[in-house]
Design a protein around this motif. Structure first.
Motif, mmCIF file in Angstrom:
data_model
loop_
_atom_site.group_PDB
_atom_site.id
_atom_site.type_symbol
_atom_site.label_atom_id
_atom_site.label_comp_id
_atom_site.label_asym_id
_atom_site.label_seq_id
_atom_site.Cartn_x
_atom_site.Cartn_y
_atom_site.Cartn_z
ATOM 1 N N ILE A 280 8.962 -5.827 -4.229
ATOM 2 C CA ILE A 280 9.208 -4.745 -3.268
ATOM 3 C C ILE A 280 8.797 -5.182 -1.869
ATOM 4 O O ILE A 280 9.531 -4.985 -0.893
ATOM 5 C CB ILE A 280 8.454 -3.476 -3.688
ATOM 6 C CG1 ILE A 280 9.106 -2.852 -4.927
ATOM 7 C CG2 ILE A 280 8.421 -2.455 -2.543
ATOM 8 C CD1 ILE A 280 8.347 -1.662 -5.498
ATOM 9 N N ALA A 281 7.609 -5.780 -1.766
ATOM 10 C CA ALA A 281 7.106 -6.194 -0.456
ATOM 11 C C ALA A 281 8.028 -7.224 0.187
ATOM 12 O O ALA A 281 8.300 -7.159 1.395
ATOM 13 C CB ALA A 281 5.695 -6.758 -0.586
ATOM 14 N N ASP A 282 8.535 -8.172 -0.587
ATOM 15 C CA ASP A 282 9.423 -9.194 -0.041
ATOM 16 C C ASP A 282 10.725 -8.575 0.479
ATOM 17 O O ASP A 282 11.221 -8.953 1.543
ATOM 18 C CB ASP A 282 9.741 -10.253 -1.099
ATOM 19 C CG ASP A 282 8.628 -11.272 -1.256
ATOM 20 O OD1 ASP A 282 7.752 -11.341 -0.368
ATOM 21 O OD2 ASP A 282 8.619 -11.995 -2.271
ATOM 22 N N GLU A 283 11.282 -7.626 -0.275
ATOM 23 C CA GLU A 283 12.542 -7.014 0.141
ATOM 24 C C GLU A 283 12.357 -6.154 1.391
ATOM 25 O O GLU A 283 13.157 -6.219 2.327
ATOM 26 C CB GLU A 283 13.135 -6.177 -0.992
ATOM 27 C CG GLU A 283 13.747 -7.002 -2.092
ATOM 28 C CD GLU A 283 14.708 -6.206 -2.957
ATOM 29 O OE1 GLU A 283 14.996 -5.032 -2.634
ATOM 30 O OE2 GLU A 283 15.182 -6.766 -3.963
ATOM 31 N N VAL A 284 11.322 -5.330 1.391
ATOM 32 C CA VAL A 284 11.099 -4.451 2.540
ATOM 33 C C VAL A 284 10.720 -5.279 3.770
ATOM 34 O O VAL A 284 11.136 -4.970 4.886
ATOM 35 C CB VAL A 284 10.025 -3.397 2.216
ATOM 36 C CG1 VAL A 284 9.762 -2.497 3.431
ATOM 37 C CG2 VAL A 284 10.471 -2.531 1.033
ATOM 38 N N PHE B 98 0.832 -1.200 0.000
ATOM 39 C CA PHE B 98 0.000 0.000 0.000
ATOM 40 C C PHE B 98 0.873 1.258 0.000
ATOM 41 O O PHE B 98 0.628 2.201 -0.763
ATOM 42 C CB PHE B 98 -0.916 -0.010 1.219
ATOM 43 C CG PHE B 98 -1.876 1.141 1.277
ATOM 44 C CD1 PHE B 98 -3.079 1.097 0.608
ATOM 45 C CD2 PHE B 98 -1.549 2.294 1.994
ATOM 46 C CE1 PHE B 98 -3.962 2.175 0.643
ATOM 47 C CE2 PHE B 98 -2.427 3.367 2.042
ATOM 48 C CZ PHE B 98 -3.632 3.305 1.366
ATOM 49 N N ILE B 99 1.899 1.279 0.843
ATOM 50 C CA ILE B 99 2.775 2.444 0.937
ATOM 51 C C ILE B 99 3.615 2.586 -0.326
ATOM 52 O O ILE B 99 3.791 3.694 -0.854
ATOM 53 C CB ILE B 99 3.678 2.346 2.174
ATOM 54 C CG1 ILE B 99 2.829 2.287 3.454
ATOM 55 C CG2 ILE B 99 4.649 3.527 2.221
ATOM 56 C CD1 ILE B 99 1.909 3.467 3.657
ATOM 57 N N ALA B 100 4.153 1.475 -0.845
ATOM 58 C CA ALA B 100 4.966 1.526 -2.057
ATOM 59 C C ALA B 100 4.155 2.029 -3.238
ATOM 60 O O ALA B 100 4.638 2.838 -4.047
ATOM 61 C CB ALA B 100 5.545 0.143 -2.359
#
Length: 294
Positions: free
Chosen positions: A160-164, A65-67
């Motif tokens: 992105i979600a996996d990395e963050v 959501f933020i990304a």
């Protein structure tokens, strides 16, 4: 729904820390960002967080959501990325396209920013600081809106979600803050108003605003045990010598179920039996003490 993935994660670190920092800042005081977060919980958006022990955790959902919001903000601002072999006369692309190329999702940009941006006063020597004319910003916005409905963009959000997530999973206080925010909306869930097509969600509830306790699966216990280095996060006692290393009694919901907490891997911490009993169903601030790597 996230499919089965390898146990290994290849990091590219494309804006990973910028997004992680944004997530951390927002979770520290989410009610200061209610306007930005409204779309996350309106129209029963909280329902997506209710199913037990999703590998697509609450943190994954929040990161996406933020990304997505950050990438949308790039459509009208000085965050364009140069592309091409001529450094003096590059074409300009959006960070979303740069990210998809960085992750190998696409080989070439799908969109080039049109026209020459109008210079902002005092910044004429730095193309990266130029303001966009309205027609350019509109073209960028329309492109990203269309892109959001594609598999390529979904793959980007997943990467992105996996990395963050990997960067932030150790930050217990950020996780607790996220679940404290989500609990406000979980507490408002009333089975009486859950639609017939969502009956399964109603069966997850013990009572209004409280989920039933469900044993953490092995993968969740393993992740939390190794994240917390096999030690009670409160007193530091070594739990790795227990007969049953993954005894569920040692896994505490940071935000108690009775207070709107979720059965979610990011809502767990490792506690010894003594500290767990002392905490009970109170809301406490998780320890920010971590064992050094060496």
């Amino acid at each position: 729904m996230r499919g089965k993935k390898s146990e290994w994660l290849t990091h590219e670190y494309f804006r990973t820390y910028r997004i992680a920092n944004a997530v951390d800042i927002i979770t520290r005081d989410p009610f200061a960002y209610l306007r930005e977060l409204e779309a996350l919980t309106v129209d029963n958006g909280i329902y997506e967080f209710l199913p037990n022990w999703q590998k697509d955790s609450a943190l994954h959902k929040f990161i996406r959501f933020i990304a997505d919001d950050i990438l949308m903000g790039d459509t009208d601002g000085p965050t364009r990325v140069p592309f091409g072999t001529d450094p003096l006369n590059p074409q300009w692309i959006l960070p979303a396209d740069a990210a998809m190329m960085n992750y190998g999702i696409i080989r070439e940009p799908l969109f080039f920013i049109p026209d020459t941006p109008a210079p902002a006063p005092g910044n004429v020597d730095d193309p990266s600081e130029l303001d966009d004319p309205h027609h350019v910003a509109n073209a960028c916005y329309d492109y990203l809106v269309d892109l959001q409905g594609t598999q390529a963009y979904e793959d980007l959000m997943s990467r992105i979600a996996d990395e963050v997530f990997f960067v932030m999973f150790s930050n217990r206080r950020a996780l607790a803050n996220l679940h404290k925010f989500l609990a406000v909306y979980v507490r408002e869930v009333d089975p009486q108003y859950i639609g017939e097509d969502e009956n399964e969600l109603g069966r997850l509830l013990e009572r209004d605003g409280e989920l039933k306790r469900v044993r953490p699966p092995g993968w969740a216990r393993k992740a939390v045990f190794y994240r917390d280095r096999g030690r009670c996060t409160s007193c530091g006692v070594n739990l790795s010598g227990l007969i049953d290393t993954f005894d569920v009694a040692n896994y505490d919901h940071m935000m108690p179920l009775s207070r709107g907490g979720l059965n979610d891997v990011t809502n767990l911490q490792l506690l010894c039996e003594r500290c767990n009993n002392r905490k009970a169903d109170r809301i406490t601030i998780p320890s920010n003490r971590y064992r050094r790597w060496y």
